[in-house]
Design an enzyme around this catalytic site. Structure first.
Site, PDB file in Angstrom:
ATOM      1  N   HIS A  10      10.360  17.495  40.493  1.00 54.29           N
ATOM      2  CA  HIS A  10      10.733  16.865  41.779  1.00 54.29           C
ATOM      3  C   HIS A  10      11.921  15.924  41.587  1.00 54.29           C
ATOM      4  CE1 HIS A  10       6.280  17.466  42.633  1.00 54.29           C
ATOM      5  NE2 HIS A  10       6.848  18.080  43.642  1.00 54.29           N
ATOM      6  N   LEU A  33      11.928  23.676  36.255  1.00 53.30           N
ATOM      7  CA  LEU A  33      11.910  22.791  35.088  1.00 53.30           C
ATOM      8  C   LEU A  33      10.631  23.088  34.303  1.00 53.30           C
ATOM      9  CD1 LEU A  33      14.382  21.063  35.797  1.00 53.30           C
ATOM     10  CD2 LEU A  33      13.014  19.097  35.158  1.00 53.30           C
TER      11      LEU A  33
END
Ligand code: PAF
EC number: 6.3.2.1
Length: 283
Positions: A37, A178
């Protein structure tokens, strides 16, 4: 850092920014923020003058009440993480009635088939819930750009479709997945994994990478069988689905076509924790 619980106050503050020509970037989240995030937030900061991060656990996108109940929530920790990125961020944390009004229900959308495969097949009503909340957030914030991670690749494609069918004037930016050091895709749900599960869940990405190698020479059917066999022999995870699909239409691959791009998708359970991941196969 300004935290807004009410739509009207957020809109007023954004109107002041917009009047002076500032561009607005929105990062919609359900909280339990992690590096993935924060990466989206940093990308938003790079290309927009004012960034809004929404933190809202959206009830209409959960098909199982226990999944909604168990979804990790830690607003204070989330706000501190955002503060470390920038004090200028606007955080929007409405409650359900503030965002939805009196009726907390999904709108029904025609996503032209994008929603009936994979996640849509296994989580009834999920994408109508996502579409509904994202539309509400877009209508509240009216961002120039909105940022979403490719971990939820199907969601990303559906949100692109949403802006097209609803004529929403916002640019959708997809950001790469990620990963933890082991290769496990970063996800808020990883917090619920115990140490052993977390270690063993790296198998999902390992399998995807091998799929990519096989994709050069083998058929989709061969790879499907191979993946199912791998999971049958691996006691730590239960495979829910594996699919190779066209990266745009998300239609399941039957025959490889020149010039098309394909992705492999996996959903698997570690205990009662559902994990998803995907990988581009030929670009
Ligand atoms: O990806 C998520 O966290 C959610 O599906 C989203 C886009 C914030 C909508 O609730």
């Amino acid at each position: 850092m300004q935290v807004f619980k009410e739509k009207e106050l957020l809109k007023q503050s954004l109107a002041t920014k917009k009047r002076t020509g500032k561009t607005i970037g929105l990062v919609p989240t359900m909280g339990a923020l992690h590096e993935g995030h924060l990466h989206l937030v940093k990308e938003a900061i790079k290309s927009c003058d004012q960034v809004v991060v929404s933190i809202f656990v959206n009830p209409t996108q959960f098909d199982k009440p226990e999944d909604l109940e168990k979804y990790p929530r830690n607003l204070e920790k989330d706000i501190n993480l955002l503060r470390e990125v920038s004090e200028e961020i606007f955080v929007f944390t409405p409650n359900a009635n503030e965002l939805y009004g009196d009726f907390i229900v999904s709108e029904h959308f025609d996503f032209e088939g994008l929603d009936i495969v994979m996640e849509g097949k296994h989580r009834t009503g999920h994408f109508d819930g996502v579409g509904t909340v994202v539309k509400l957030l877009f209508n509240t914030v009216e961002p120039d750009k909105a940022f979403f991670g490719e971990k939820d690749y199907q969601q990303l494609q559906i949100i692109r479709k949403l802006t097209e069918i609803e004529h929403l004037p916002v640019e959708i930016i997809g950001c790469p997945i990620l990963r933890e050091e082991s290769g496990l895709a970063r996800s808020s749900r990883n917090e619920r994994l115990n140490d052993l599960q977390r270690e063993k869940a790296a198998f999902i990405f390992e399998t995807l990478k091998e799929t990519k190698t096989l994709f050069g020479t083998k058929s989709a059917n061969y790879i499907n069988d191979w993946v199912e066999q791998q999971f049958r022999n691996y006691p730590f995870l239960e495979l829910e689905y594996f699919e190779i699909s066209d990266a745009k239409t998300l239609k399941k691959l039957t025959e490889k076509r020149e010039g098309e791009t394909y992705r492999a998708f996996i959903a698997a359970y570690a205990g009662d924790i559902r994990l998803i991941d995907n990988l581009a196969l030929n670009n």
